[in-house]
Design a protein around this motif. Structure first.
Motif, short mmCIF file in Angstrom:
data_model
loop_
_atom_site.label_atom_id
_atom_site.label_comp_id
_atom_site.label_asym_id
_atom_site.label_seq_id
_atom_site.Cartn_x
_atom_site.Cartn_y
_atom_site.Cartn_z
N ALA A 1 1.02 -0.70 0.27
CA ALA A 1 0.16 -0.10 0.50
C ALA A 1 1.37 1.46 -0.51
O ALA A 1 2.27 1.30 0.40
CB ALA A 1 -1.08 -0.01 1.00
N THR A 2 0.57 2.37 -0.69
CA THR A 2 1.23 3.56 -0.84
C THR A 2 0.34 4.74 -0.02
O THR A 2 -0.99 4.36 0.48
CB THR A 2 1.62 4.10 -2.99
N ARG A 3 0.94 5.05 1.00
CA ARG A 3 0.33 5.98 1.82
C ARG A 3 -0.01 7.08 0.94
O ARG A 3 0.55 7.82 0.04
CB ARG A 3 1.79 6.84 2.93
N VAL A 4 -0.82 7.23 0.93
CA VAL A 4 -1.69 8.63 1.21
C VAL A 4 -1.49 10.07 1.25
O VAL A 4 -1.25 10.43 2.30
CB VAL A 4 -3.77 8.69 1.05
N THR A 5 -0.78 10.91 0.81
CA THR A 5 -0.78 12.94 0.85
C THR A 5 -1.36 13.53 0.20
O THR A 5 -1.76 13.67 -0.33
CB THR A 5 0.96 12.25 0.60
N ALA A 6 -0.86 14.83 1.28
CA ALA A 6 -2.26 16.12 0.85
C ALA A 6 -1.29 16.77 -0.53
O ALA A 6 -0.85 16.43 -0.81
CB ALA A 6 -1.81 17.50 2.10
#
Length: 93
Positions: free
Chosen positions: A3-8
Motif C-alpha cells: 500500500a502507498t501512503r496517501v499525502t496531501a
C-alpha cells in the motif's frame, strides 16, 4: 503489492477561490480551488491562449451537452480528462 501512503496535495488542501472572468463579452464568477486555477493557467499557456479564451472554449463545449453541468464542474472535468486520462492513455501505449 504494498500500500502507498496517501499525502496531501502540494500546498495542502485549500478551499475554492472565486475569480471574475469575461466569457463571450460578459463577466462571470467561477469558484475553483487554487490547484485547478493553476492547472487552467498552465493549460492556457501550453495552448498560447489567454485564460479567458480557454475557459470560453470549454464553456462552449459544456453548453453543447444535452444536460450541461455548471461551468466549474465542466472545468474540473476537462482538466481531469486532459491531465489524468491523457497520461493514462500514453502510459498504456
Amino acid at each position: 503489492m504494498s500500500a502507498t501512503r496517501v499525502t496531501a496535495p502540494p500546498g495542502g488542501f485549500e478551499g475554492p477561490v472565486k475569480r471574475s472572468i469575461t466569457i463571450a463579452g460578459h463577466q462571470t464568477s467561477i469558484s475553483l480551488e487554487p490547484l485547478f486555477w493553476n492547472a487552467l493557467e498552465r493549460a492556457a499557456a501550453e495552448r498560447v491562449l489567454p485564460l479567458s479564451a480557454l475557459v470560453a472554449q470549454i464553456d462552449a463545449l459544456r453548453i453543447a451537452e444535452a444536460e450541461p453541468p455548471n461551468l466549474a464542474s465542466a472545468l474540473r472535468s476537462w482538466l481531469f480528462a486532459q491531465y489524468i486520462c491523457d497520461n493514462d492513455a500514453s502510459r498504456s501505449q
